[in-house]
Design an enzyme around this catalytic site. Structure first.
Site, PDB file in Angstrom:
ATOM      1  N   CYS A  90      -1.618  -1.443  -1.873  1.00  0.00           N
ATOM      2  CA  CYS A  90      -1.247  -2.167  -0.656  1.00  0.00           C
ATOM      3  C   CYS A  90      -1.978  -1.599   0.574  1.00  0.00           C
ATOM      4  CB  CYS A  90       0.269  -2.170  -0.479  1.00  0.00           C
ATOM      5  SG  CYS A  90       0.840  -3.409   0.712  1.00  0.00           S
TER       6      CYS A  90
ATOM      7  N   HIS B 150       2.183  -4.436  -5.865  1.00  0.00           N
ATOM      8  CA  HIS B 150       3.044  -3.252  -5.968  1.00  0.00           C
ATOM      9  C   HIS B 150       3.417  -2.930  -7.416  1.00  0.00           C
ATOM     10  CE1 HIS B 150       3.746  -2.460  -1.683  1.00  0.00           C
ATOM     11  NE2 HIS B 150       3.510  -3.750  -1.557  1.00  0.00           N
TER      12      HIS B 150
ATOM     13  N   GLU C 292       3.969  -0.139  -8.638  1.00  0.00           N
ATOM     14  CA  GLU C 292       4.895   1.000  -8.708  1.00  0.00           C
ATOM     15  C   GLU C 292       6.354   0.553  -8.852  1.00  0.00           C
ATOM     16  OE1 GLU C 292       5.516  -0.309  -4.616  1.00  0.00           O
ATOM     17  OE2 GLU C 292       3.701  -0.127  -5.830  1.00  0.00           O
TER      18      GLU C 292
END
Length: 259
Positions: free
Chosen positions: A112, A220, A222
């Site tokens: 990001c 994203h 994660e």
């Protein structure tokens, strides 16, 4: 061999009058559970860091997302209030760390804001409020406090055939959770575009001629690293690259056979 260590540049946050060095838990959790590494938070300062001393102590660099935007002065533009919020200490820490890590061949995963910093560090530019550009989708995070909804996997990106990213998560259409209002405008000369949204927004890059793993994604991975296969593969590949770097940096002695 002990678990390798990965540097994670911090954000500056002001909470009840105190200044905090912070990073969202979802990134350090993914570093531990998805990549199998130990995260090491690097404090954000506008000056005073010795970046080689930091990188001497780690085996990888994970550059996270953030609420803040990269300051436009880094690509020669004047900033307006609408371009913010900013974090000048984060800029002054992440940008040099990225450049020096690439020079040294230290594995890098940028997510990001991290992807945007990677582009700026290598000479690219960014566009702000991309949802206002005709033909662009609204990539912004949904207005909800339910993080599972906010980070829901809802958008398709097209991963290029033969790209570095394709070797990790596969080529073609991949569904992701891209949440941003700033994006790459002019791509840095050393970056290869690895994936695009259907509206043409650059969603992933790799560093051309990198000495080691060097990938940036706008989405994203994660958040869903424990349950989403592409997210898991990306963090696993990063972790493997970090372990390979650590092993080369600290070779194990060869034991002599008894006899």
């Amino acid at each position: 061999m002990p678990k390798p260590v990965v540097a994670v540049p911090a954000d500056i946050r002001e909470i009840e009058g105190n200044v905090w060095q912070a990073t969202p838990n979802q990134y350090v959790r993914a570093a531990v559970k998805g990549a199998g590494v130990i995260p090491f938070l690097v404090p954000a300062f506008e000056s005073g860091h010795d970046f080689d001393e930091i990188l001497d102590r780690v085996d990888g660099l994970l550059v996270t997302g953030s609420r803040t935007n990269v300051h436009p002065s880094h690509w020669g533009q004047e900033a307006t209030e609408a371009d913010g919020p900013f974090d000048l200490a984060r800029d002054a820490t992440s940008l040099p760390l990225i450049k020096r890590a690439l020079e040294r061949g230290i594995p890098l995963l940028a997510i990001c804001r991290g992807l945007q910093e990677l582009n700026v560090a290598l000479g690219g530019t960014l566009a702000n409020e991309i949802q206002e550009i005709p033909g662009n989708w609204d990539h912004r995070k949904p207005d909800t406090t339910d993080l599972d909804v906010a980070y829901g996997i809802r958008q398709d990106v097209i991963v290029k055939e033969g790209s570095c990213l394709a070797s990790i998560i596969g080529a073609g259409t991949v569904r992701v959770n891209s949440l941003h209002r700033q994006a790459i405008s002019a791509t840095a000369p050393r970056l290869a575009v690895e994936a695009l949204a259907e509206d043409g927004t650059i969603e992933a890059v790799s560093v051309i001629g990198a000495k080691g793993f060097a990938v940036g994604v706008q989405w994203h991975p994660e958040y869903w690293v424990g349950s989403d296969e592409p997210s898991n593969r990306l963090f696993k590949a990063f972790g493997e690259a970090v372990r390979d770097y650590a092993a080369a940096k600290h070779p194990q002695p060869v034991r002599q056979a008894a006899g």
